[in-house]
Design a protein around this motif. Structure first.
Motif, PDB file in Angstrom:
ATOM      1  N   LEU A 194       5.900   4.854  -5.808  1.00  0.00           N
ATOM      2  CA  LEU A 194       6.491   4.901  -5.709  1.00  0.00           C
ATOM      3  C   LEU A 194       6.285   3.465  -7.504  1.00  0.00           C
ATOM      4  CD1 LEU A 194       9.765   3.334  -5.975  1.00  0.00           C
ATOM      5  CD2 LEU A 194       9.096   1.933  -3.808  1.00  0.00           C
ATOM      6  N   ALA A 195       4.964   3.004  -7.214  1.00  0.00           N
ATOM      7  CA  ALA A 195       4.573   1.762  -8.291  1.00  0.00           C
ATOM      8  C   ALA A 195       4.989   2.775  -9.426  1.00  0.00           C
ATOM      9  CB  ALA A 195       3.419   1.519  -8.086  1.00  0.00           C
ATOM     10  N   GLN A 196       4.302   3.586  -9.903  1.00  0.00           N
ATOM     11  CA  GLN A 196       4.786   4.564 -10.618  1.00  0.00           C
ATOM     12  C   GLN A 196       6.017   4.978 -11.391  1.00  0.00           C
ATOM     13  OE1 GLN A 196       1.422   5.007 -12.191  1.00  0.00           O
ATOM     14  NE2 GLN A 196       2.729   5.949 -14.343  1.00  0.00           N
ATOM     15  N   LYS A 197       6.972   4.859 -10.501  1.00  0.00           N
ATOM     16  CA  LYS A 197       7.521   5.210 -11.112  1.00  0.00           C
ATOM     17  C   LYS A 197       9.268   3.736 -11.297  1.00  0.00           C
ATOM     18  CE  LYS A 197       8.968   9.040  -7.856  1.00  0.00           C
ATOM     19  NZ  LYS A 197       9.683   9.656  -6.795  1.00  0.00           N
ATOM     20  N   ALA A 250       0.670  -0.917   0.296  1.00  0.00           N
ATOM     21  CA  ALA A 250      -0.127  -0.162  -0.451  1.00  0.00           C
ATOM     22  C   ALA A 250       0.893   1.461  -0.465  1.00  0.00           C
ATOM     23  CB  ALA A 250      -0.808   0.060   1.373  1.00  0.00           C
ATOM     24  N   ALA A 251       1.968   1.399   0.659  1.00  0.00           N
ATOM     25  CA  ALA A 251       3.014   2.111   0.567  1.00  0.00           C
ATOM     26  C   ALA A 251       3.326   2.533  -0.129  1.00  0.00           C
ATOM     27  CB  ALA A 251       3.465   1.953   2.019  1.00  0.00           C
ATOM     28  N   MET A 252       3.283   1.511  -1.390  1.00  0.00           N
ATOM     29  CA  MET A 252       4.362   1.744  -2.677  1.00  0.00           C
ATOM     30  C   MET A 252       3.365   2.902  -3.487  1.00  0.00           C
ATOM     31  SD  MET A 252       6.308  -1.495  -3.539  1.00  0.00           S
ATOM     32  CE  MET A 252       6.437  -1.274  -5.489  1.00  0.00           C
ATOM     33  N   PHE A 253       1.908   2.273  -3.531  1.00  0.00           N
ATOM     34  CA  PHE A 253       0.517   3.342  -4.195  1.00  0.00           C
ATOM     35  C   PHE A 253       1.162   5.200  -3.483  1.00  0.00           C
ATOM     36  CE2 PHE A 253      -0.562  -1.185  -5.535  1.00  0.00           C
ATOM     37  CZ  PHE A 253      -1.018  -0.390  -6.705  1.00  0.00           C
ATOM     38  N   HIS A 254       0.518   4.791  -2.291  1.00  0.00           N
ATOM     39  CA  HIS A 254       0.582   5.326  -2.221  1.00  0.00           C
ATOM     40  C   HIS A 254       1.773   7.169  -2.341  1.00  0.00           C
ATOM     41  CE1 HIS A 254      -3.394   5.460   0.080  1.00  0.00           C
ATOM     42  NE2 HIS A 254      -2.917   3.850   0.275  1.00  0.00           N
ATOM     43  N   THR A 255       2.860   6.367  -2.412  1.00  0.00           N
ATOM     44  CA  THR A 255       4.358   7.671  -2.802  1.00  0.00           C
ATOM     45  C   THR A 255       4.688   7.774  -3.691  1.00  0.00           C
ATOM     46  OG1 THR A 255       5.821   5.789  -2.124  1.00  0.00           O
ATOM     47  CG2 THR A 255       5.525   6.520  -0.362  1.00  0.00           C
ATOM     48  N   GLY A 304       0.647  -5.570  -3.840  1.00  0.00           N
ATOM     49  CA  GLY A 304       2.124  -4.438  -3.853  1.00  0.00           C
ATOM     50  C   GLY A 304       2.354  -5.003  -5.457  1.00  0.00           C
ATOM     51  N   THR A 305       2.223  -6.590  -5.987  1.00  0.00           N
ATOM     52  CA  THR A 305       3.241  -6.705  -6.749  1.00  0.00           C
ATOM     53  C   THR A 305       2.455  -5.609  -8.536  1.00  0.00           C
ATOM     54  OG1 THR A 305       4.075  -8.983  -5.589  1.00  0.00           O
ATOM     55  CG2 THR A 305       4.077  -8.469  -7.837  1.00  0.00           C
ATOM     56  N   ALA A 306       1.344  -6.106  -8.263  1.00  0.00           N
ATOM     57  CA  ALA A 306       0.606  -6.419  -9.300  1.00  0.00           C
ATOM     58  C   ALA A 306       0.777  -4.616  -9.757  1.00  0.00           C
ATOM     59  CB  ALA A 306      -1.406  -6.391  -9.447  1.00  0.00           C
ATOM     60  N   GLY A 349       7.410   1.213 -12.939  1.00  0.00           N
ATOM     61  CA  GLY A 349       6.263   0.759 -14.157  1.00  0.00           C
ATOM     62  C   GLY A 349       7.180   2.170 -15.361  1.00  0.00           C
ATOM     63  N   ILE A 350       7.447   2.701 -15.188  1.00  0.00           N
ATOM     64  CA  ILE A 350       8.381   4.292 -16.623  1.00  0.00           C
ATOM     65  C   ILE A 350       9.546   3.920 -16.800  1.00  0.00           C
ATOM     66  CG2 ILE A 350       9.139   6.713 -16.176  1.00  0.00           C
ATOM     67  CD1 ILE A 350       6.357   7.374 -14.576  1.00  0.00           C
ATOM     68  N   SER A 351      10.377   3.283 -14.956  1.00  0.00           N
ATOM     69  CA  SER A 351      11.672   2.817 -15.212  1.00  0.00           C
ATOM     70  C   SER A 351      10.939   1.012 -16.315  1.00  0.00           C
ATOM     71  CB  SER A 351      12.568   2.257 -13.806  1.00  0.00           C
ATOM     72  OG  SER A 351      12.035   3.430 -13.317  1.00  0.00           O
ATOM     73  N   ILE A 352      10.668   0.821 -16.326  1.00  0.00           N
ATOM     74  CA  ILE A 352      11.005  -0.532 -16.937  1.00  0.00           C
ATOM     75  C   ILE A 352      10.449  -0.052 -17.693  1.00  0.00           C
ATOM     76  CG2 ILE A 352       9.557  -3.204 -17.065  1.00  0.00           C
ATOM     77  CD1 ILE A 352       8.694  -3.283 -14.610  1.00  0.00           C
ATOM     78  N   VAL A 353       9.559   0.831 -18.642  1.00  0.00           N
ATOM     79  CA  VAL A 353       9.639   1.307 -20.014  1.00  0.00           C
ATOM     80  C   VAL A 353      10.838   1.877 -20.590  1.00  0.00           C
ATOM     81  CG1 VAL A 353       8.119   2.118 -21.476  1.00  0.00           C
ATOM     82  CG2 VAL A 353       6.943   1.044 -19.655  1.00  0.00           C
ATOM     83  N   ARG A 354      11.204   2.359 -19.610  1.00  0.00           N
ATOM     84  CA  ARG A 354      11.802   3.161 -20.566  1.00  0.00           C
ATOM     85  C   ARG A 354      13.924   2.322 -20.015  1.00  0.00           C
ATOM     86  NH1 ARG A 354      14.583   6.205 -16.549  1.00  0.00           N
ATOM     87  NH2 ARG A 354      12.443   6.316 -15.495  1.00  0.00           N
ATOM     88  N   PHE A 355      13.702   1.077 -19.578  1.00  0.00           N
ATOM     89  CA  PHE A 355      14.409   0.160 -19.983  1.00  0.00           C
ATOM     90  C   PHE A 355      14.615  -0.961 -20.582  1.00  0.00           C
ATOM     91  CE2 PHE A 355      16.943  -3.623 -18.628  1.00  0.00           C
ATOM     92  CZ  PHE A 355      17.967  -3.754 -18.614  1.00  0.00           C
ATOM     93  N   SER A 356      12.856  -1.622 -21.348  1.00  0.00           N
ATOM     94  CA  SER A 356      12.872  -2.274 -21.775  1.00  0.00           C
ATOM     95  C   SER A 356      12.744  -2.734 -23.145  1.00  0.00           C
ATOM     96  CB  SER A 356      12.401  -3.431 -21.058  1.00  0.00           C
ATOM     97  OG  SER A 356      10.790  -2.670 -20.760  1.00  0.00           O
TER      98      SER A 356
END
Length: 114
Positions: free
Chosen positions: A74-77, A67-72, A112-114, A79-86
């Protein structure tokens, strides 16, 4: 009145409260366990003994981190990093998501993983 009938009444009330959500679900769940202890269906020492198991504490911590990953954000960051890297091709993006998902699922709940 027989204890089985009393237990079924408590079960019906708790089920009704779960369906209608008149009070928060956590309070409904805890009040059901407390009612069973107060009415003598289970010994008082065993009412919340299941919550002290190390696996339950581990999952509770995983939910907090997820839950903290969504609220802060971090989950969005991530996802953006995965798209930028791959990149944006389907195969490389799927591979990147699988690698990050495998790493995150070792320390997070499914939420959290989803």
């Amino acid at each position: 009145m027989a204890p089985t009938i009393k237990c079924l009444i408590v079960l019906a009330i708790v089920a009704l409260l779960f369906i209608t959500e008149l009070i928060p679900l956590a309070i409904t769940a805890m009040s059901g366990a407390i009612a069973c202890g107060l009415l003598g269906f289970i010994p008082a020492k065993q009412v919340f003994s299941g919550l002290s198991d190390s696996t339950v504490v581990l999952f509770a911590g995983m939910f907090v981190v997820g839950a903290a990953m969504f609220h802060t954000g971090l989950a969005q960051k991530i996802g953006i990093s995965i798209v930028r890297f791959s990149g944006t091709s389907e195969n490389s993006l799927m591979f990147g998501i699988m690698i990050v998902g495998a790493g995150l699922s070792s320390v997070l709940s499914n939420t959290g993983t989803a």
